[in-house]
Design a protein around this motif. Structure first.
Motif, short mmCIF file in Angstrom:
data_model
loop_
_atom_site.label_atom_id
_atom_site.label_comp_id
_atom_site.label_asym_id
_atom_site.label_seq_id
_atom_site.Cartn_x
_atom_site.Cartn_y
_atom_site.Cartn_z
N MET A 1 0.84 -1.19 0.00
CA MET A 1 0.00 0.00 0.00
C MET A 1 0.88 1.25 0.00
O MET A 1 1.77 1.39 0.83
CB MET A 1 -0.91 -0.01 1.24
CG MET A 1 -1.79 1.23 1.34
SD MET A 1 -3.09 1.12 2.59
CE MET A 1 -2.13 0.93 4.09
N ARG A 2 0.60 2.14 -0.93
CA ARG A 2 1.33 3.41 -1.02
C ARG A 2 0.56 4.49 -0.28
O ARG A 2 -0.64 4.67 -0.51
CB ARG A 2 1.53 3.82 -2.48
CG ARG A 2 2.40 2.87 -3.28
CD ARG A 2 2.48 3.28 -4.75
NE ARG A 2 1.16 3.24 -5.37
CZ ARG A 2 0.59 2.14 -5.85
NH1 ARG A 2 1.22 0.97 -5.75
NH2 ARG A 2 -0.61 2.19 -6.41
N ILE A 3 1.25 5.22 0.60
CA ILE A 3 0.61 6.23 1.44
C ILE A 3 1.28 7.58 1.22
O ILE A 3 2.51 7.69 1.26
CB ILE A 3 0.67 5.85 2.93
CG1 ILE A 3 0.01 4.49 3.18
CG2 ILE A 3 -0.01 6.93 3.79
CD1 ILE A 3 0.11 4.01 4.61
N LEU A 4 0.45 8.60 1.02
CA LEU A 4 0.91 9.99 0.95
C LEU A 4 0.51 10.69 2.25
O LEU A 4 -0.67 10.66 2.63
CB LEU A 4 0.28 10.70 -0.24
CG LEU A 4 0.51 12.22 -0.35
CD1 LEU A 4 1.99 12.55 -0.45
CD2 LEU A 4 -0.26 12.79 -1.53
N VAL A 5 1.47 11.31 2.93
CA VAL A 5 1.23 12.01 4.18
C VAL A 5 1.44 13.51 3.96
O VAL A 5 2.43 13.93 3.36
CB VAL A 5 2.18 11.52 5.29
CG1 VAL A 5 1.96 12.31 6.58
CG2 VAL A 5 1.99 10.03 5.55
N PRO A 81 5.71 7.92 -7.94
CA PRO A 81 5.76 7.20 -9.22
C PRO A 81 4.43 6.57 -9.59
O PRO A 81 4.15 6.36 -10.77
CB PRO A 81 6.84 6.14 -8.99
CG PRO A 81 6.89 5.96 -7.51
CD PRO A 81 6.57 7.30 -6.92
N GLU A 82 3.62 6.24 -8.59
CA GLU A 82 2.28 5.70 -8.82
C GLU A 82 1.31 6.37 -7.86
O GLU A 82 1.69 6.85 -6.78
CB GLU A 82 2.26 4.19 -8.59
CG GLU A 82 3.12 3.39 -9.53
CD GLU A 82 3.03 1.90 -9.24
OE1 GLU A 82 2.01 1.29 -9.59
OE2 GLU A 82 3.99 1.37 -8.64
N LYS A 83 0.05 6.39 -8.23
CA LYS A 83 -0.98 7.00 -7.41
C LYS A 83 -1.06 6.32 -6.04
O LYS A 83 -1.02 5.09 -5.95
CB LYS A 83 -2.34 6.86 -8.12
CG LYS A 83 -3.48 7.62 -7.50
CD LYS A 83 -4.72 7.47 -8.38
CE LYS A 83 -5.90 8.23 -7.82
NZ LYS A 83 -7.09 8.13 -8.72
N PRO A 84 -1.16 7.09 -4.95
CA PRO A 84 -1.24 6.46 -3.63
C PRO A 84 -2.57 5.75 -3.42
O PRO A 84 -3.58 6.07 -4.07
CB PRO A 84 -1.08 7.63 -2.67
CG PRO A 84 -1.54 8.82 -3.43
CD PRO A 84 -1.17 8.57 -4.86
N ASP A 85 -2.56 4.81 -2.49
CA ASP A 85 -3.79 4.12 -2.09
C ASP A 85 -4.48 4.83 -0.94
O ASP A 85 -5.66 4.59 -0.68
CB ASP A 85 -3.45 2.68 -1.67
CG ASP A 85 -2.73 1.92 -2.77
OD1 ASP A 85 -3.35 1.69 -3.82
OD2 ASP A 85 -1.54 1.60 -2.58
N LEU A 86 -3.72 5.68 -0.24
CA LEU A 86 -4.25 6.34 0.95
C LEU A 86 -3.56 7.69 1.14
O LEU A 86 -2.34 7.79 0.95
CB LEU A 86 -4.01 5.46 2.19
CG LEU A 86 -4.38 6.04 3.56
CD1 LEU A 86 -5.89 6.24 3.68
CD2 LEU A 86 -3.86 5.14 4.68
N VAL A 87 -4.35 8.69 1.50
CA VAL A 87 -3.80 9.99 1.92
C VAL A 87 -4.11 10.15 3.41
O VAL A 87 -5.26 9.99 3.84
CB VAL A 87 -4.43 11.16 1.13
CG1 VAL A 87 -4.02 12.50 1.76
CG2 VAL A 87 -3.99 11.11 -0.32
N ILE A 88 -3.08 10.43 4.20
CA ILE A 88 -3.23 10.77 5.61
C ILE A 88 -2.84 12.23 5.78
O ILE A 88 -1.73 12.62 5.42
CB ILE A 88 -2.35 9.88 6.51
CG1 ILE A 88 -2.82 8.42 6.44
CG2 ILE A 88 -2.38 10.38 7.96
CD1 ILE A 88 -1.93 7.47 7.23
#
Length: 252
Positions: A1-5, A81-88
């Motif tokens: 899972m990719r996460i953007l904080v 590089p790829e769209k995140p699955d979650l933004v926190i």
């Protein structure tokens, strides 16, 4: 899972470190893209008239001279590089409940993630009515990973983000979690403080009145006042659906 904080308190805020710790409990693919400076109260603003400048700080960490909304867009459209699955978004220094939601850059970061089709969660940590010298970010760090796992375990409705607020008490005194509606304060929250500079020219500060409301049960305010974690689903659709028919009849 990719996460953007991201956050609105800025790249050096202790709450951002707490949010990053929460994200790393969930995944080892974490990117941090946060404002260069404090952007509290900017709501869902975009930088349209000024250029955004970016600094890379290493280990997938970036500071953007812009708003939380800018940061999410930069993270999703340019940095990752790829769209995140979650933004926190968070952890904010101070709660974002009731009327705060409309002003909050923290909530706006999650709003932008939701607009981009990404599951998004805003995290905020309440501090005491006396001031912000002691913010219990450890409470958010302890409870947020489990709550986020439960939220992600089920598919969420399109256009909905989750606004989570943690009470100002030791972690072992938290009295549970409550799913709440957005409350409304029944006391005036903001006041204008007139001042004068060294030449006697007036200037003004917006300041908060540290007074408690008398909220209804089931609201985010009531949950926080009673030592509970508040989880509020918020929709991007601001339409007052209950008024549509009456308004249509009035304008016919």
């Amino acid at each position: 899972m990719r996460i953007l904080v991201t956050n609105d308190d800025g790249i050096h805020a202790p709450g951002l470190k707490a949010a990053e710790a929460v994200a790393r409990e969930l995944s080892d693919q974490v990117w941090v893209v946060a404002p260069e400076t404090d952007q509290s109260g900017v709501a869902h603003a975009l930088s349209l008239n000024d250029p955004m400048r970016m600094r890379e700080l290493g280990n997938n960490r970036f500071a953007v001279r812009g708003t939380p909304t800018d940061c999410v867009i930069m993270g999703v459209r340019h940095i990752m590089p790829e769209k995140p699955d979650l933004v926190i978004s968070g952890v904010n220094r101070g709660h974002n409940i009731a009327d705060d939601v409309t002003y909050s850059g923290t909530v706006a970061g999650a709003m932008e993630g939701t607009l981009l089709g990404i599951r998004s969660i805003a995290l905020s940590q309440t501090f005491g009515i006396a001031g912000s010298d002691r913010v219990r970010f450890e409470v958010s760090e302890e409870f947020a990973p489990g709550l986020i796992r439960k939220i992600l375990a089920k598919p969420g409705p399109q256009g909905t983000l989750y606004n989570i607020n943690f009470p100002d008490c030791p972690a072992d005194q938290v009295k549970g979690t409550e799913v709440t509606v957005q409350g409304r304060r029944n006391v005036e929250q903001l006041r204008v403080e007139p001042r004068a500079d060294g030449r006697g020219i007036p200037y003004y500060w917006l300041a908060f009145n540290r007074k408690r409301s008398d909220p209804a049960p089931g609201t985010d305010l009531h949950a926080i006042y009673n030592g509970k974690i508040s989880v509020t689903p918020l929709r991007l659709d601001l339409t007052d659906h209950a008024s549509l028919s009456d308004l249509a009849d009035s304008l016919a």
